[in-house]
Motif scaffolding. Sequence first.
Motif, PDB file in Angstrom:
ATOM      1  N   ASN A 260       0.848  -1.203   0.000  1.00 35.76           N
ATOM      2  CA  ASN A 260       0.000   0.000   0.000  1.00 35.76           C
ATOM      3  C   ASN A 260       0.880   1.248   0.000  1.00 35.76           C
ATOM      4  O   ASN A 260       1.927   1.267   0.662  1.00 35.76           O
ATOM      5  N   PHE A 261       0.438   2.286  -0.732  1.00 38.62           N
ATOM      6  CA  PHE A 261       1.194   3.544  -0.781  1.00 38.62           C
ATOM      7  C   PHE A 261       0.276   4.745  -0.581  1.00 38.62           C
ATOM      8  O   PHE A 261      -0.813   4.789  -1.137  1.00 38.62           O
ATOM      9  N   THR A 262       0.771   5.726   0.210  1.00 40.35           N
ATOM     10  CA  THR A 262       0.045   6.997   0.304  1.00 40.35           C
ATOM     11  C   THR A 262       0.871   8.102  -0.350  1.00 40.35           C
ATOM     12  O   THR A 262       0.431   9.241  -0.435  1.00 40.35           O
ATOM     13  N   ASP A 263       2.072   7.730  -0.814  1.00 44.60           N
ATOM     14  CA  ASP A 263       2.983   8.701  -1.399  1.00 44.60           C
ATOM     15  C   ASP A 263       3.326   8.247  -2.826  1.00 44.60           C
ATOM     16  O   ASP A 263       3.822   7.136  -3.038  1.00 44.60           O
ATOM     17  N   ALA A 264       3.042   9.111  -3.808  1.00 41.70           N
ATOM     18  CA  ALA A 264       3.216   8.738  -5.212  1.00 41.70           C
ATOM     19  C   ALA A 264       4.682   8.433  -5.537  1.00 41.70           C
ATOM     20  O   ALA A 264       4.976   7.485  -6.273  1.00 41.70           O
ATOM     21  N   ALA A 265       5.604   9.200  -4.973  1.00 38.80           N
ATOM     22  CA  ALA A 265       7.029   8.986  -5.276  1.00 38.80           C
ATOM     23  C   ALA A 265       7.465   7.608  -4.782  1.00 38.80           C
ATOM     24  O   ALA A 265       8.222   6.897  -5.463  1.00 38.80           O
TER      25      ALA A 265
ATOM     26  N   LYS B 277      -4.588  -0.465  -7.823  1.00 34.07           N
ATOM     27  CA  LYS B 277      -5.974  -0.309  -7.383  1.00 34.07           C
ATOM     28  C   LYS B 277      -6.129   0.930  -6.516  1.00 34.07           C
ATOM     29  O   LYS B 277      -5.415   1.079  -5.521  1.00 34.07           O
ATOM     30  N   ALA B 278      -7.085   1.784  -6.884  1.00 37.10           N
ATOM     31  CA  ALA B 278      -7.454   2.887  -6.005  1.00 37.10           C
ATOM     32  C   ALA B 278      -8.077   2.267  -4.757  1.00 37.10           C
ATOM     33  O   ALA B 278      -8.853   1.320  -4.852  1.00 37.10           O
ATOM     34  N   ASP B 279      -7.708   2.796  -3.594  1.00 36.96           N
ATOM     35  CA  ASP B 279      -8.150   2.193  -2.325  1.00 36.96           C
ATOM     36  C   ASP B 279      -9.669   2.178  -2.167  1.00 36.96           C
ATOM     37  O   ASP B 279     -10.263   1.186  -1.759  1.00 36.96           O
ATOM     38  N   GLY B 280     -10.331   3.271  -2.513  1.00 35.86           N
ATOM     39  CA  GLY B 280     -11.763   3.423  -2.193  1.00 35.86           C
ATOM     40  C   GLY B 280     -12.689   2.999  -3.317  1.00 35.86           C
ATOM     41  O   GLY B 280     -12.259   2.431  -4.324  1.00 35.86           O
ATOM     42  N   LEU B 281     -13.984   3.296  -3.135  1.00 32.85           N
ATOM     43  CA  LEU B 281     -14.993   2.939  -4.136  1.00 32.85           C
ATOM     44  C   LEU B 281     -14.785   3.770  -5.400  1.00 32.85           C
ATOM     45  O   LEU B 281     -14.643   4.982  -5.338  1.00 32.85           O
ATOM     46  N   ALA B 282     -14.790   3.094  -6.556  1.00 31.68           N
ATOM     47  CA  ALA B 282     -14.574   3.821  -7.817  1.00 31.68           C
ATOM     48  C   ALA B 282     -15.432   3.216  -8.920  1.00 31.68           C
ATOM     49  O   ALA B 282     -14.998   3.104 -10.062  1.00 31.68           O
TER      50      ALA B 282
ATOM     51  N   ILE C 160      -4.211   7.971 -10.805  1.00 31.95           N
ATOM     52  CA  ILE C 160      -4.935   7.670  -9.565  1.00 31.95           C
ATOM     53  C   ILE C 160      -4.541   8.612  -8.426  1.00 31.95           C
ATOM     54  O   ILE C 160      -5.395   9.186  -7.758  1.00 31.95           O
ATOM     55  N   MET C 161      -3.217   8.787  -8.230  1.00 29.06           N
ATOM     56  CA  MET C 161      -2.770   9.495  -7.024  1.00 29.06           C
ATOM     57  C   MET C 161      -2.597  10.996  -7.225  1.00 29.06           C
ATOM     58  O   MET C 161      -2.859  11.781  -6.314  1.00 29.06           O
ATOM     59  N   LEU C 162      -2.122  11.403  -8.408  1.00 29.26           N
ATOM     60  CA  LEU C 162      -1.822  12.827  -8.605  1.00 29.26           C
ATOM     61  C   LEU C 162      -2.985  13.554  -9.287  1.00 29.26           C
ATOM     62  O   LEU C 162      -3.441  14.589  -8.818  1.00 29.26           O
ATOM     63  N   ASP C 163      -3.488  12.982 -10.403  1.00 33.05           N
ATOM     64  CA  ASP C 163      -4.621  13.625 -11.088  1.00 33.05           C
ATOM     65  C   ASP C 163      -5.939  13.343 -10.373  1.00 33.05           C
ATOM     66  O   ASP C 163      -6.947  13.963 -10.686  1.00 33.05           O
ATOM     67  N   LYS C 164      -5.934  12.383  -9.451  1.00 31.61           N
ATOM     68  CA  LYS C 164      -7.139  12.063  -8.650  1.00 31.61           C
ATOM     69  C   LYS C 164      -8.352  11.761  -9.527  1.00 31.61           C
ATOM     70  O   LYS C 164      -9.440  12.300  -9.306  1.00 31.61           O
ATOM     71  N   LYS C 165      -8.132  10.904 -10.526  1.00 36.62           N
ATOM     72  CA  LYS C 165      -9.226  10.554 -11.430  1.00 36.62           C
ATOM     73  C   LYS C 165     -10.414   9.963 -10.675  1.00 36.62           C
ATOM     74  O   LYS C 165     -11.556  10.098 -11.074  1.00 36.62           O
ATOM     75  N   PHE C 166     -10.123   9.272  -9.577  1.00 38.28           N
ATOM     76  CA  PHE C 166     -11.213   8.675  -8.789  1.00 38.28           C
ATOM     77  C   PHE C 166     -11.426   9.432  -7.476  1.00 38.28           C
ATOM     78  O   PHE C 166     -11.935   8.883  -6.503  1.00 38.28           O
ATOM     79  N   GLY C 167     -10.985  10.676  -7.447  1.00 37.73           N
ATOM     80  CA  GLY C 167     -11.169  11.500  -6.254  1.00 37.73           C
ATOM     81  C   GLY C 167     -10.390  10.945  -5.073  1.00 37.73           C
ATOM     82  O   GLY C 167      -9.302  10.377  -5.242  1.00 37.73           O
ATOM     83  N   ASP C 168     -10.958  11.079  -3.877  1.00 37.40           N
ATOM     84  CA  ASP C 168     -10.282  10.622  -2.657  1.00 37.40           C
ATOM     85  C   ASP C 168     -10.061   9.118  -2.630  1.00 37.40           C
ATOM     86  O   ASP C 168      -9.223   8.636  -1.863  1.00 37.40           O
ATOM     87  N   ALA C 169     -10.816   8.389  -3.445  1.00 38.02           N
ATOM     88  CA  ALA C 169     -10.621   6.930  -3.509  1.00 38.02           C
ATOM     89  C   ALA C 169      -9.174   6.600  -3.858  1.00 38.02           C
ATOM     90  O   ALA C 169      -8.680   5.521  -3.547  1.00 38.02           O
TER      91      ALA C 169
END
Length: 423
Positions: free
Chosen positions: A122-127, A143-148, A169-178
């Motif tokens: 699991n990662f919370t940091d894109a780098a 996989k985005a963590d949340g519902l998408a 997923i992480m920078l452009d936030k295509k799925f938002g906070d997920a």
Amino acid sequence: MKVLVIGSGGREHAIVTSLKKSPKVTEIFCAPGNAGIGQDATLVPIKPMEFEKLAEFAETEKIDFTVVGMDDPLVGGIVDVFEARSLRVFGPRKNAAILEGSKAFSKDLMKKYNIPTAAYENFTDAAAAEAYLKNAKMPIVLKADGLALGKGVLICNTLEEALAGVKEIMLDKKFGDAGSTLVVEEFMTGREVSVLTFCDGKTIKPMTSAQDHKRAMDGDKGLNTGGMGTFSPSPFYTKDIEAYCQENIFEPTVAAMAKEGRPFKGIIFFGLMLTEDGPKVLEYNARFGDPEAQVVLPRMKNDLLTVMEACVDGKLNTVDLQFEDNAAVCVILASDGYPVSYEKGFEITGLDAFAGKDEYFCFHAGTAQKDGHFVTNGGRVLGVTAKGTTLTEARTKAYEATKWVDFKGKYMRNDIGNAFLEA
Ligand code: AMP
Ligand code: GLY
């Protein structure tokens, strides 16, 4: 008993259809439902995320039992809101629905309790995710963590694709906070099987198996969709595999959730992959599958309300869950262009052909009423299900029944069930 069902798709139509058969049920309401569900239930114009309004409705209308069909309200805590008002409700509380709501949570749970699944980080940091991917074996799964809406899973064949996926997923936030947390997972190969189970917090009882067809086009080509068709049972899910899953996956999952102080009551949907190293969990969902419910529920012998009440009351051990010794196939009739863009509002003809036929079902997913007739109102419009003594017979009947109905832009896959013909 007066029952309220929350949701508006083909799955909720299948739930309403099964509940309607119950001798205990006197009246069914569905919020918000759709035009087809409106033939079997009283529609209530309240949105699934309006928890207080729904609970107020249940109190005022003296609803005895509420069934939550959809993931969003479950993950958002609708069950807690109903329970706080002493309303009887079927589904996991917020602290248990996290099994579907956070893929990072579910992967950590499986690791902690030795439940077979793909290796992951699991990662919370894109780098950090990018650095990890530079040394990882391809293909790899992001996989985005949340519902998408079932779209937050990317299978990447090259490092370039994987890095683009991290950005999306992480920078452009295509799925938002997920996408605030990213799960990077080992790529697995094998047959996929869906197993829906009833849980009462301690006991878990599996229903018959099913297989979904998630891609839009024949031959598993095209984009991922909510599901274009299903069959049940899966011939690949043998008695031995079932026994292995019960011992190593199903029971450990329900025990793990209880141990974590998150007892799970409701439906756990196990998305499994039958790999060379044995069955592994692809994902958990906290609700019936759509369109898995449309092939599993029509084959269930038990009274659905009785089983659901047993789950809520912690008495599932007293239920002998039984399924018919037959098969069912569901073919989704979609709007041409789904899942990207499509038109709505076309008249649907031929629905009367299903009346009075016990082995055929036409579950409405995206329909509305206009000027006294049914019109298309979504990407997935109808789910046509047929039962037969064998999968082959059910498939022939289901495809025959798809010809009874018509609307402009009617689109379906023509190879639902080809997999079992190979078996
Ligand atoms: P999920 O929403 O997690 O079920 O993923 C959607 C689809 O992506 C699954 O039905 C699989 O077809 C595919 N998938 C997910 N995880 C993996 C994996 N680790 N290896 C291969 N395919 C996967
Ligand atoms: N048919 C897959 C799902 O309901 O998630």
